[in-house]
Design a protein around this motif. Sequence first.
Motif, short mmCIF file in Angstrom:
data_model
loop_
_atom_site.label_atom_id
_atom_site.label_comp_id
_atom_site.label_asym_id
_atom_site.label_seq_id
_atom_site.Cartn_x
_atom_site.Cartn_y
_atom_site.Cartn_z
N ARG A 1 23.51 -21.74 28.23
CA ARG A 1 23.90 -21.35 26.86
C ARG A 1 25.42 -21.39 26.71
O ARG A 1 25.95 -21.69 25.64
CB ARG A 1 23.38 -19.96 26.54
CG ARG A 1 21.87 -19.81 26.60
CD ARG A 1 21.13 -20.45 25.41
NE ARG A 1 21.37 -21.87 25.25
CZ ARG A 1 20.82 -22.84 26.02
NH1 ARG A 1 20.00 -22.51 27.00
NH2 ARG A 1 21.08 -24.10 25.82
N LEU A 2 26.15 -21.08 27.77
CA LEU A 2 27.61 -21.18 27.71
C LEU A 2 28.03 -22.64 27.53
O LEU A 2 28.96 -22.94 26.76
CB LEU A 2 28.23 -20.60 28.98
CG LEU A 2 28.15 -19.08 29.14
CD1 LEU A 2 28.71 -18.66 30.49
CD2 LEU A 2 28.91 -18.38 28.01
N VAL A 3 27.35 -23.54 28.24
CA VAL A 3 27.67 -24.97 28.09
C VAL A 3 27.38 -25.43 26.67
O VAL A 3 28.19 -26.13 26.05
CB VAL A 3 26.88 -25.80 29.12
CG1 VAL A 3 27.02 -27.30 28.82
CG2 VAL A 3 27.35 -25.49 30.53
N THR A 4 26.22 -25.04 26.15
CA THR A 4 25.87 -25.44 24.78
C THR A 4 26.87 -24.87 23.78
O THR A 4 27.29 -25.56 22.84
CB THR A 4 24.45 -24.96 24.43
OG1 THR A 4 23.51 -25.55 25.32
CG2 THR A 4 24.09 -25.33 23.00
N THR A 5 27.28 -23.62 23.98
CA THR A 5 28.27 -23.01 23.10
C THR A 5 29.59 -23.77 23.15
O THR A 5 30.23 -24.02 22.11
CB THR A 5 28.50 -21.54 23.47
OG1 THR A 5 27.26 -20.83 23.36
CG2 THR A 5 29.53 -20.89 22.56
N THR B 1 15.86 -25.75 34.65
CA THR B 1 17.26 -26.14 34.45
C THR B 1 17.37 -27.27 33.43
O THR B 1 18.22 -27.23 32.52
CB THR B 1 17.88 -26.58 35.79
OG1 THR B 1 17.77 -25.51 36.73
CG2 THR B 1 19.34 -26.97 35.61
N LEU B 2 16.51 -28.26 33.55
CA LEU B 2 16.54 -29.39 32.61
C LEU B 2 16.08 -28.96 31.23
O LEU B 2 16.65 -29.40 30.21
CB LEU B 2 15.66 -30.52 33.15
CG LEU B 2 16.10 -31.12 34.48
CD1 LEU B 2 15.06 -32.11 35.00
CD2 LEU B 2 17.46 -31.79 34.35
N PHE B 3 15.09 -28.12 31.17
CA PHE B 3 14.61 -27.59 29.89
C PHE B 3 15.71 -26.82 29.18
O PHE B 3 15.94 -26.98 27.97
CB PHE B 3 13.40 -26.69 30.17
CG PHE B 3 12.91 -25.90 28.99
CD1 PHE B 3 12.49 -26.52 27.84
CD2 PHE B 3 12.85 -24.50 29.06
CE1 PHE B 3 12.01 -25.78 26.75
CE2 PHE B 3 12.38 -23.76 28.00
CZ PHE B 3 11.96 -24.40 26.84
N ALA B 4 16.43 -25.95 29.91
CA ALA B 4 17.48 -25.13 29.30
C ALA B 4 18.70 -25.95 28.92
O ALA B 4 19.52 -25.49 28.11
CB ALA B 4 17.89 -24.01 30.28
N SER B 5 18.83 -27.15 29.50
CA SER B 5 20.00 -28.01 29.24
C SER B 5 19.62 -29.28 28.49
O SER B 5 20.44 -30.19 28.40
CB SER B 5 20.65 -28.39 30.57
OG SER B 5 20.96 -27.25 31.34
N ALA B 6 18.42 -29.35 27.97
CA ALA B 6 17.90 -30.57 27.36
C ALA B 6 18.73 -30.99 26.14
O ALA B 6 19.50 -30.20 25.59
CB ALA B 6 16.45 -30.36 26.97
N PRO B 7 18.57 -32.24 25.70
CA PRO B 7 19.35 -32.71 24.56
C PRO B 7 19.24 -31.84 23.30
O PRO B 7 20.17 -31.77 22.51
CB PRO B 7 18.77 -34.11 24.31
CG PRO B 7 18.37 -34.57 25.68
CD PRO B 7 17.83 -33.34 26.35
N ILE C 1 21.33 -36.85 38.03
CA ILE C 1 21.48 -37.86 36.99
C ILE C 1 20.75 -37.43 35.72
O ILE C 1 21.27 -37.56 34.60
CB ILE C 1 20.95 -39.23 37.49
CG1 ILE C 1 21.88 -39.78 38.57
CG2 ILE C 1 20.84 -40.22 36.32
CD1 ILE C 1 21.34 -41.03 39.26
N THR C 2 19.55 -36.89 35.88
CA THR C 2 18.79 -36.42 34.72
C THR C 2 19.52 -35.29 34.01
O THR C 2 19.58 -35.25 32.77
CB THR C 2 17.39 -35.95 35.15
OG1 THR C 2 16.72 -37.01 35.85
CG2 THR C 2 16.55 -35.56 33.93
N CYS D 1 20.93 -35.23 30.22
CA CYS D 1 20.58 -34.15 29.29
C CYS D 1 21.83 -33.62 28.59
O CYS D 1 21.84 -33.44 27.36
CB CYS D 1 19.89 -33.01 30.04
SG CYS D 1 18.16 -33.32 30.44
N LEU D 2 22.87 -33.36 29.34
CA LEU D 2 24.09 -32.81 28.76
C LEU D 2 24.76 -33.83 27.82
O LEU D 2 25.27 -33.46 26.76
CB LEU D 2 25.05 -32.39 29.86
CG LEU D 2 24.56 -31.24 30.75
CD1 LEU D 2 25.54 -30.98 31.88
CD2 LEU D 2 24.35 -29.98 29.92
#
Length: 405
Positions: A35-39, A153-159, A378-379, A383-384
């Motif tokens: 969430r910090l990354v998304t913010t 991790t991938l779900f929380a960071s998905a596109p 890589i995945t 995602c990011l």
Amino acid sequence: MADHVGLTPVLARAGDSWRGWPVAARIALIYGLSRLVTTAIMLLVASGSPAGSRFGADPSLIDYVLGWDAQWYWLVAVSGYPHELPLAEGGTVAENAWAFMPVYAHLARLVGFGAWGAGALVVSLAAGFVACLALHGLLRRRVDDGAATWAVTLFASAPLAAMFQVGYAEALFVAFLLLALWALSARRWGWLYLLIPLMGYTRPGILAFALLLGLYGVHRWWRRRSDPLPVREVLHILALGALAVLVGFSWQVIAAVVTGVPDAYLQTEIAWRRGWLPDTTGFVPFEGWIRAAPLWFSLWGLPTWIGYAALAVLVLGTAAALLSRRVRALGPEVQLWSASYVLYLLAVFFPQSSTFRLLLPLSPLWGAAPRSRAGRLITLALCLLGQWLWIAIMYGSGNTFWQIP
């Protein structure tokens, strides 16, 4: 070489320590960092937002939280649903609140003590965390802890991870869905009697769950010799399937009763489709994708036959993916849900920019992500990158018909 050898035990101890954490604590850390990354991405995008975007120059995060469809949920929370359907030019039904279910709207109002935006943010954030816990629990029944944790991790960071912190109902629906899939896989039938109505009145999609239950019943019957199917479970599957169908169609009945228009809900949904297909008059299953295929490719200056060919490749490719060994390894509940939901999307939706958001209920498929360290990294990087592109296009510069999240 000596430094590398000396580092290996340190990394091993760190890994052992990490795996020793309680699952909820590990997921909380992953989710919090995500969430910090998304913010940070949202702030970066907002700082470069052009004046001509929907949100203007230098919007705040709350502007994004309350943007786009969040306005409709806010309207539902404060004004309810119209008793008379609004009409557009030409006498057709215009876009209105009946397209948006009530659970998320009113829960956000309750949680925010009247401050709807704050409540919407809290509900989405909390629902995202619950969804992560449920996803881990669901996948852990079929894959090891490392694979389940990486899927989270991938779900929380998905596109489309921004859905976990904006005023949309997706995070709440996916949380209910993943809990329901876990309950089905664990055969905790009682939970489903609560979760099905909650899903059904959060956002559209419960009819896909009804199809899942039908296919699941056939699957269990087919395998009854190796996996006994007691009469009690047969009754639960039938009752829950009937409940899902009842809930799925009940919103149409409620809209019809309140407005006095028998097909009020369907006409409301079609109002959004008329932006692309003005001659649309009624709902025909699968028509949306069939008509969209030539439309989109003609807008891109390409022959319409390429659109039909692309649609065929998409359908066949998706079917092949759902039949793959990795998806089968996630269990019949995930595989049958994914197939049911894809069929539902093909039957009822018109593909446009919001279709990416509508793929969120397929999140259990993150369990089929690569197992190698390089593949996972890589995945995650993809995602990011996808998350930044989606936020930049839909929120940062979004101002036209194909930039709607």
